[in-house]
Design an enzyme around this catalytic site. Structure first.
Site, PDB file in Angstrom:
ATOM      1  N   HIS A 274       0.944  -1.482   0.110  1.00 23.96           N
ATOM      2  CA  HIS A 274      -0.426  -0.425   0.187  1.00 23.96           C
ATOM      3  C   HIS A 274       1.239   1.050  -0.036  1.00 23.96           C
ATOM      4  O   HIS A 274       2.355   1.532   0.584  1.00 23.96           O
ATOM      5  CB  HIS A 274      -0.999   0.558   0.896  1.00 23.96           C
ATOM      6  CG  HIS A 274      -1.982  -0.794   1.127  1.00 23.96           C
ATOM      7  ND1 HIS A 274      -2.372  -1.878   2.045  1.00 23.96           N
ATOM      8  CD2 HIS A 274      -2.268  -1.457   0.031  1.00 23.96           C
ATOM      9  CE1 HIS A 274      -3.660  -2.515   2.143  1.00 23.96           C
ATOM     10  NE2 HIS A 274      -3.683  -2.594   0.406  1.00 23.96           N
ATOM     11  N   ARG A 294      -3.450  -0.406  22.544  1.00 24.32           N
ATOM     12  CA  ARG A 294      -3.466  -1.482  23.895  1.00 24.32           C
ATOM     13  C   ARG A 294      -3.996   0.164  25.186  1.00 24.32           C
ATOM     14  O   ARG A 294      -4.796  -0.316  25.835  1.00 24.32           O
ATOM     15  CB  ARG A 294      -2.505  -2.478  24.194  1.00 24.32           C
ATOM     16  CG  ARG A 294      -2.693  -3.134  25.128  1.00 24.32           C
ATOM     17  CD  ARG A 294      -1.811  -3.852  24.791  1.00 24.32           C
ATOM     18  NE  ARG A 294      -1.644  -5.405  23.939  1.00 24.32           N
ATOM     19  CZ  ARG A 294      -0.547  -5.279  23.346  1.00 24.32           C
ATOM     20  NH1 ARG A 294       0.909  -4.376  23.564  1.00 24.32           N
ATOM     21  NH2 ARG A 294      -0.311  -6.187  22.506  1.00 24.32           N
ATOM     22  N   ALA A 296      -4.953   3.195  25.641  1.00 19.08           N
ATOM     23  CA  ALA A 296      -5.525   3.710  25.952  1.00 19.08           C
ATOM     24  C   ALA A 296      -7.200   3.231  25.630  1.00 19.08           C
ATOM     25  O   ALA A 296      -8.110   3.871  25.630  1.00 19.08           O
ATOM     26  CB  ALA A 296      -6.492   4.321  24.226  1.00 19.08           C
ATOM     27  N   VAL A 300      -6.207  -5.353  21.808  1.00 24.43           N
ATOM     28  CA  VAL A 300      -5.094  -5.655  21.347  1.00 24.43           C
ATOM     29  C   VAL A 300      -4.698  -7.093  21.571  1.00 24.43           C
ATOM     30  O   VAL A 300      -4.387  -7.249  22.216  1.00 24.43           O
ATOM     31  CB  VAL A 300      -4.109  -4.197  21.336  1.00 24.43           C
ATOM     32  CG1 VAL A 300      -2.989  -4.791  19.699  1.00 24.43           C
ATOM     33  CG2 VAL A 300      -4.789  -3.097  21.045  1.00 24.43           C
TER      34      VAL A 300
END
Lengths: 615, 419
Positions: A274, A294, A296, A300
């Site tokens: 990308h 994680r 916040a 995860v």
């Protein structure tokens, strides 16, 4: 009624920009298995063509209107709020900007890859100012389960059924990667009650809408209980999610993973697939982003391998709290298999309408009967040989092929005054094109001009095979009042013989094993010329009888086949083919000369109208 | 398609050619010469007689900065000294910021004695472009970052000269107006020429003329269709220290000729694990998984193919990888991962056809190198594609493990690595 937090629902209709037949059918098939009342495509916009496009709705066919411009389509369909934009990277910007200008359009999905960053930023900013949404560029799009699908999102119908996308679950998913969107649908359907909505924002550096934009919509949507996202190294998008988590703008459980953790152990300069996937700073690495998410409060996993497991755990917690429940599966209508696909897989058969026994262009090399075109050339089969393969499906002996070529050369032209050439010339002078002028000449061929070969062959053959003596044959024809076809010439006579006939006769006598029908015809000629000098065996008659002798000579034809050749008019075909050479010559000759329109002189016409009293 | 650095040589040529469209009195003529390993120096002199007349600067032009700190800039030299510098440095191996590479390209331009050094840079952000200016340019700009002033140009409405004036301090005196006009023009040049980053540090003003001394620039290569003429005939160099292998160049060339995407980066030609992954997103995840399992040193390549490449393209892509991975032997054998997510529209059967063609062709070498193949893929016609792979394993007598969407995408990685 569309809620603020929705982009699409079961009533949403869209324009598809670009004539993407497969994507259009996929959208309609999705609609059909979702039991939508109406197709999600209101119209197609195709700058090259307007009109209608026929597509399937289940087993039935429907017509979709097709417009050349976005403005025209919008004027006729003010209810349409979405445009799925398949324009190429060169025109994606202009078409998207034009769509955003339409008051009714609120969302544009841009599929093209390779849209310049500045153009993408202008599209994004413009949409934001207008309170509209751009998804992409460089994405497959997204879908709302059981409601609306952008283009090719989620692939085949089998896959949509396998991932249960025909009805809503409770998970809102967003990723950068379009390829991973479909994989995520699979993972999510295996680990929860399935997708409610899934969007791929595209792998470019500046997507029209960010992952956070969609996450905030998911947060606001009461039908979504669990949010999942799949980010990527590079860019700041994930930090906006972190901020939103910290500020309490995302309260629903969020399962997040950022891919590209490998970058730290790979050489710094690897540009991943990308365009946006490159970490310029430590902050932009997958590791830092995963840590920040994680911290916040996002769920995860330790790696992508555990992504599904993490979703399962969080979903289970929601179930336990009564915030999510399994979905009762509706009955899914089946989409009939496409004919071409079924045929290719050998599932079905169907009687054909046409049969062809002379040539085949489907394989690696063109076939005439059983010969490849390179064999035809290498073996020097010539025009006569090719006619043998395509008209008779036989490889004729060389002398027979050469005889055909002799006939073609002899019949190629007979001057400009004969009626076929004359008509072709007149048509050409009238300004008609080559093919029309040729047709005009060819259409003249018939019983009085060039079309006597079959008749001559037929009559002489009948007389000979029914053991009529030449005398009996002449008498019989006289009694019937029929001129013997192939006998008689306007100018040529016994004293002034036709060279063409002599050439054909000489060739036959030298090369044919038998000339019995020619011998018979010449006996007839002796009788007729005794009465009148110009009642000679003419070219038509000569070709007709000699072709029958030829077929008897070379032992390749059964009696039935010979009968068929005479019955079906093969021999007039020889004349038409040969004369085509001359007709084209005359037409081109006139064109080169710049000949003017021909008008026949009135003094050459006697006008004999009925008198006034006579009517 | 991505942001790509360009040589200072090309940036300066573009500036000299295109900036006059926006600025009336640009005296900068773009006297620059690029010398590469195959450049005929005498011919260059014949075409640029100023090389013999003027005092000169020579420096490497290979997308790395801090050239002065590395002692690689020769200032105020005559042509003989430049030639001597070239003789000493062309092809020399140096280490820059931890990356080892060879010096191959040098920029030569006239030496400009100067007093003031100004800094200007433009950087693209989401909905605006940031324009930076400082009167304290040169090597110390980062130390004096507090002296750098910033203006935002809106992506749609642009920026007016008032906003640019605000970042050019009044104490510049009579040169102030000149600088404002220059920055205004530079911004238009930046927008129209497809830049995503542009830095002139420093530029100076001598005898009332603006002279760029050092330039760094990145273009958006997706702008090529619109900017081809303004870009002159520039090509995008590889980052310093990375010389593409012939195979990487070959795939790059293939990629440039198709609407699909074909990417290949060789990480470790002796690596045991080779990947052939469909999709820009999935390819990263496979690489992550291999590294997560502690096998980053075994990972031989990064690559991806996507956007529905045709049979022929996948054949050439596969053959290139098979050729690379069977050149050397590893006592543990080698692993080829043919992976991918569930495709949206890529026809799996037809892309696998190209892969199968290549595998057939390399059968003997695959056996010699003891290659084990693991396949995982879904999408349109995947059943047919997987069937093709399974029967190929039997036909070639090569171990090929084949899985569809029922298996987690990256589960073949631990399987292959025996974890």
């Amino acid at each position: 009624m569309r809620m603020e937090y929705e982009l699409f629902n079961r009533e949403t209709t869209a324009f598809v920009y670009g004539f993407q037949v497969n994507a259009i059918q996929r959208m309609l098939d999705f609609d059909y298995i979702c039991l939508r009342n109406t197709p999600s495509i209101a119209a197609i916009i195709n700058p090259n063509q307007s009109g209608t496009h026929k597509a399937f709705w289940g087993a039935e066919e429907i017509l979709l209107p097709m417009y050349r411009t976005i403005a025209e389509a919008s004027a006729d369909h003010s209810e349409v709020e979405v445009m799925v934009n398949f324009a190429s990277h060169r025109s994606a910007f202009d078409t998207t900007m034009e769509a955003l200008k339409q008051e009714s359009i609120h969302t544009v999905a841009v599929i093209a890859e390779g849209v310049p960053e500045r153009q993408a930023r202008i599209m994004a900013t413009t949409a934001r100012k207008l309170g509209k949404t751009v998804i992409g560029p460089a994405t497959v799009g997204g879908l709302v389960a059981g409601a609306f699908r952008i283009g090719n999102t989620a692939g085949t119908i089998e896959n949509i059924v396998a991932s249960r996308l025909y009805r809503p679950g409770c998970v809102g998913f967003v990723s950068k990667s379009g390829g991973m969107l479909n994989e995520a649908f699979n993972i999510i359907s295996r680990n929860s009650n399935g997708i409610f909505e899934g969007i791929a924002v595209g792998g470019d550096r500046y997507p029209g809408s960010t992952m956070l934009d969609h996450i905030l919509r998911f947060e606001a949507n009461p039908k979504i209980a669990l949010i999942a996202c799949l980010g990527e190294l590079g860019g700041e998008d994930e930090y906006r999610i972190v901020e939103a988590l910290k500020k309490g703008r995302i309260r629903k459980p969020l399962v997040a993973w950022v891919t590209g953790t490998c970058a730290s152990v790979l050489p710094a300069s690897v540009q991943f697939g990308h365009a946006g996937a490159k970490a310029d700073t430590q902050r932009e690495t997958a590791f830092s982003k995963n840590e920040a998410l994680r911290e916040a409060g996002a769920h995860v996993p330790t790696s992508f391998d555990d992504y599904g497991e993490m979703i399962r755990q969080v979903y289970q917690e929601l179930m336990d709290k009564g915030l999510a429940k399994d979905v009762e599966e509706p009955e899914v209508p089946t989409i009939p298999v496409d004919y071409s696909k079924a045929l290719a897989s050998g599932m079905i058969r169907r009687p054909t309408t046409f049969i062809c026994t002379i040539s085949d262009d489907r394989g690696e090399e063109l076939l005439y009967a059983n010969k490849t075109i390179s064999e035809v050339i290498e073996e020097g089969l010539g025009i006569g040989g090719a006619i043998g393969l395509l008209w008779f499906k036989k490889q004729l002996p060389d002398y027979a092929a050469r005889f055909i070529e002799l006939v073609l050369q002899i019949t190629a032209d007979h001057g400009p005054a004969v009626s076929g050439a004359h008509n072709a010339i007149v048509a050409s002078c009238a300004g008609k094109d080559l093919i029309s002028s040729l047709a005009s000449g060819l259409l003249t061929i018939g019983p009085r001009f060039g079309g006597a070969i079959d008749d001559a062959a037929r009559e002489f053959k009948r007389a000979y095979e029914t053991d009529l003596s030449p005398e009996e044959f002449v008498v019989e024809m006289k009694r019937k009042g029929i001129n013997i076809p192939g006998i008689g010439h306007r100018i040529k006579s016994v004293k002034n013989p036709d060279v063409r006939v002599q050439i054909l006769v000489d060739y036959a006598r030298r090369n044919f094993a038998t000339t019995e029908l020619l011998d018979y015809a010449q006996q007839v000629e002796r009788l007729t010329t005794a009465k009148k000098g110009n009642l000679i065996l003419n070219v038509d008659g000569c070709i007709g009888v000699l072709f029958l002798d030829l077929m008897s000579s070379c032992h390749l034809f059964s009696k039935e086949e010979i009968d068929q050749v005479v019955r079906l008019g093969y021999l007039n075909g020889l004349f038409a083919l040969g004369r085509t050479i001359g007709l084209i010559g005359h037409i081109l000759d006139q064109k080169r000369l710049g000949a003017r329109l021909y008008r026949h002189p009135t003094e050459d016409i006697t006008y004999m109208l009925p008198s006034r009293d006579g009517i | 398609m991505a942001q790509r650095g360009i040589r200072e040589f090309d940036a300066k040529r573009m500036l000299a050619r295109s900036l006059p469209h926006y600025l009336d009195d640009l005296a900068y003529k773009g006297e620059v010469v690029l010398v590469g390993p195959d450049t005929d120096v005498e011919e260059v002199v014949a075409l640029n007689s100023w090389l013999l007349r003027k005092r000169l600067v020579i420096k490497p032009d290979q997308l790395f900065g801090k050239r002065g700190i590395h002692g690689l800039i020769l200032l105020d030299a005559d042509w003989d000294a430049v030639k001597e510098y070239l003789a000493k440095n062309m092809g020399r191996e140096v280490e820059i910021g931890g990356v080892i590479g060879n010096l191959t390209h040098f920029l030569i331009e006239p030496f400009v004695p100067h007093e003031n050094e100004y800094y200007v840079a433009i950087r693209s952000e989401y909905s605006s472009d940031a324009i930076y200016f400082s009167t304290e340019g040169g090597v110390s700009v980062e130390e004096n970052w507090d002296r750098v002033l910033q203006a935002q140009a809106d992506i749609i409405s642009g920026i007016d000269s008032g906003a640019i004036s605000a970042i050019v301090p009044a104490d510049l005196g009579e040169e102030r107006q000149k600088v404002i006009e220059f920055i205004s023009a530079l911004y238009l040049f930046y927008v129209d020429c497809g830049f995503v980053y542009l830095e002139i540090n420093p530029f100076t003003i001598t005898d009332g003329t603006i002279m760029p001394l050092d330039m760094v620039a990145k273009l958006d290569d997706a702008e090529e269709f619109w900017c081809r003429e303004r870009w002159l005939d520039l090509s995008f160099p590889e980052p310093f220290g990375r010389t593409p292998t012939p195979e990487e160049s070959y795939i790059k060339d293939l990629d440039s000729k198709t609407g699909s995407s074909l990417k290949l980066t060789i990480l470790n030609p002796a690596g045991r694990v080779w990947t052939m992954i469909a999709g820009g997103g999935a390819s990263v995840i496979y690489a992550d998984t291999i590294c997560d399992l502690g096998h980053s040193c075994d990972l031989a390549n990064y690559g991806e193919y996507s956007g529905d490449p045709n049979t022929e393209e996948t054949y050439h892509y596969t053959a290139t990888i098979l050729d690379l991975m069977t050149r050397e032997r590893d006592p543990r054998g080698r692993i080829l991962l043919i992976g991918g997510a569930i495709a949206n529209f890529t026809d799996v059967a037809s892309t696998f056809k190209g892969i199968v063609m290549a595998l057939r062709e390399y059968r003997d070498r695959l056996k010699e190198s003891d290659v084990k193949i693991y396949v995982r893929r879904g999408g349109p016609n995947y059943e047919q594609g997987l069937k093709l792979m399974r029967s190929l394993g039997r036909e070639l007598d090569i171990p090929i493990e084949v899985f569809g969407p029922e298996m987690h995408m990256t589960r073949i990685v631990p399987m292959a690595l025996g974890e």
